[in-house]
Design an enzyme around this catalytic site. Structure first.
Site, PDB file in Angstrom:
ATOM      1  N   HIS A 254       0.766  -0.886  -0.107  1.00 23.54           N
ATOM      2  CA  HIS A 254      -0.161  -0.129  -0.142  1.00 23.54           C
ATOM      3  C   HIS A 254       0.420   1.565  -0.569  1.00 23.54           C
ATOM      4  O   HIS A 254       0.626   2.653  -0.790  1.00 23.54           O
ATOM      5  CB  HIS A 254      -1.047   0.145   1.073  1.00 23.54           C
ATOM      6  CG  HIS A 254      -2.047  -1.055   1.356  1.00 23.54           C
ATOM      7  ND1 HIS A 254      -3.183  -1.312   0.865  1.00 23.54           N
ATOM      8  CD2 HIS A 254      -1.657  -2.772   2.103  1.00 23.54           C
ATOM      9  CE1 HIS A 254      -3.978  -2.881   0.795  1.00 23.54           C
ATOM     10  NE2 HIS A 254      -2.529  -2.932   1.821  1.00 23.54           N
TER      11      HIS A 254
HETATM   12  C1  BDR Z   1      -2.730   0.294   5.432  1.00 24.66           C
HETATM   13  O1  BDR Z   1      -2.455  -0.015   6.749  1.00 24.66           O
HETATM   14  C2  BDR Z   1      -0.866  -0.542   7.687  1.00 24.66           C
HETATM   15  O2  BDR Z   1      -1.258  -2.252   7.996  1.00 24.66           O
HETATM   16  C3  BDR Z   1      -0.405  -0.296   6.053  1.00 24.66           C
HETATM   17  O3  BDR Z   1       0.960   0.244   6.313  1.00 24.66           O
HETATM   18  C4  BDR Z   1      -0.885   0.656   5.180  1.00 24.66           C
HETATM   19  O4  BDR Z   1      -0.313   2.188   5.722  1.00 24.66           O
HETATM   20  C5  BDR Z   1      -3.338  -0.022   4.579  1.00 24.66           C
HETATM   21  O5  BDR Z   1      -4.678  -0.450   4.703  1.00 24.66           O
END
Ligand code: BDR
Ligand code: CA
Length: 324
Positions: A254
């Protein structure tokens, strides 16, 4: 690999000043490494927040990543240890106990800065010209919201907030309605979306359209450097959870979408929309309510990305991480 930036030499680029606000996290790690590898970006500092794991671990992890990139010159600050109102929710089931599970890590030799992340962010922004600094929040928005509340004069100093968080078309990844970063501190997200700062959002809608392949992770390892090896080990560990959850052949990565957008905005497509954050309903707490079809009558407060050139994104990360 597709040729990119053919007319632009990496040694001849104008730099953009950014602050990365983060809760590393393996995908945060890749975002940080991508930024540190890119001469177009001057990382003024890394501010840490509690999120994927508690604050002592997110700060430790940020220091480890600066060390890995040989960038002891980038200051790292500890910020908020908990969300504004709700109790902290963490995500060890995704990221492992340390947040950076996968490779073996020693303890960091680099030290944290003394100042609180929010104080430093405010001082840095007040000392900047209007529109000089871009903020990239890739964790819960607690630090950024607190800075905006404490010192509203920072608003014009911020060129853009380019953040990963939220989801609309694909729903949530913590609850049916909410994505992790917004779910952990919905009140902070609400403040940020109401702040008037131009926002670019990389939601699950776009990050789920670029899934890692086994071949790509193998290519990362084949760079043959410590950065390549550790990045590959982190991502192999990280994607196992989503592959199982979604039954897909690869998982999304992400947070680097924010940095990739700053480097190559043409990789992404989206729409200017109004986003509101649910802060009351137990059922949909932390939902990003996107007025995609302009039904609510409110002016857009963000560019909501939904499209990505996935090959271009993975090529960019591979190319840049190889520079470290
Ligand atoms: C987001 O949540 C976290 O677990 C990851 O680092 C990312 O920023 C994805 O939903
Ligand atoms: Ca994150």
């Amino acid at each position: 690999m597709r040729p990119r930036g053919a007319s632009r030499s990496l040694s001849d680029v104008t730099t953009r000043k950014i602050i990365i606000d983060t809760d590393p996290g393996q995908d945060d790690a890749i975002a940080i490494l991508l930024a540190l590898a890119s001469p177009e970006l001057e990382v003024l500092g890394i501010t840490c927040v509690a999120g994927n794991v508690p604050l002592p671990l997110t700060t430790r992890n940020a220091l480890l990543l600066c060390e890995l990139a040989d960038r002891g010159d980038v200051p790292v600050f500890a910020g908020c240890a908990r969300p504004m109102i709700r109790p902290l929710v963490t995500a060890e089931e995704v990221h492992g106990k340390t947040g950076l599970d996968g490779p073996e890590w020693d303890e960091p030799r680099l030290a944290l800065q003394q100042a609180h992340a929010v104080d430093w962010m405010i001082d840095t922004l007040l000392g900047a010209s209007d529109g000089e600094v871009t903020i990239c929040p890739i964790g819960p928005l607690t630090n950024v919201a607190l800075a905006l509340v404490r010192e509203p004069r920072i608003v014009p100093k911020i060129a853009q907030i380019v953040t990963m968080g939220g989801g609309y078309f694909v729903g949530g990844n913590v609850t049916p309605a909410a994505e992790f970063n917004v779910y952990v501190d919905p009140h902070a997200a609400d403040i940020v979306y109401r702040s008037g700062v131009p926002i670019v959002t990389m939601p699950l809608d776009v990050t789920h359209r670029a899934l890692m392949s086994h071949e790509w992770i193998t290519q990362l390892a084949a760079i043959g450097t410590e950065v390549g090896r550790k990045a590959a080990q982190m991502l192999a560990f990280y994607e196992r959870f989503d592959m199982e959850r979604y039954g897909s052949k690869g998982g999304p990565v992400h947070d680097p979408a924010t940095i990739a957008f700053l480097l190559e905005p043409g990789l992404y497509g989206g729409k200017d929309v109004h986003v509101a954050v649910e802060t009351a309903s137990p059922l949909t707490m932390g939902m990003t309510v996107v007025d995609y079809w302009g039904r609510g009558g409110e002016d857009p407060n963000c560019r909501w990305m939904t499209e990505v050139d996935a090959d271009g994104f993975f090529d960019l990360m591979l190319e840049r991480l190889a520079l470290l």
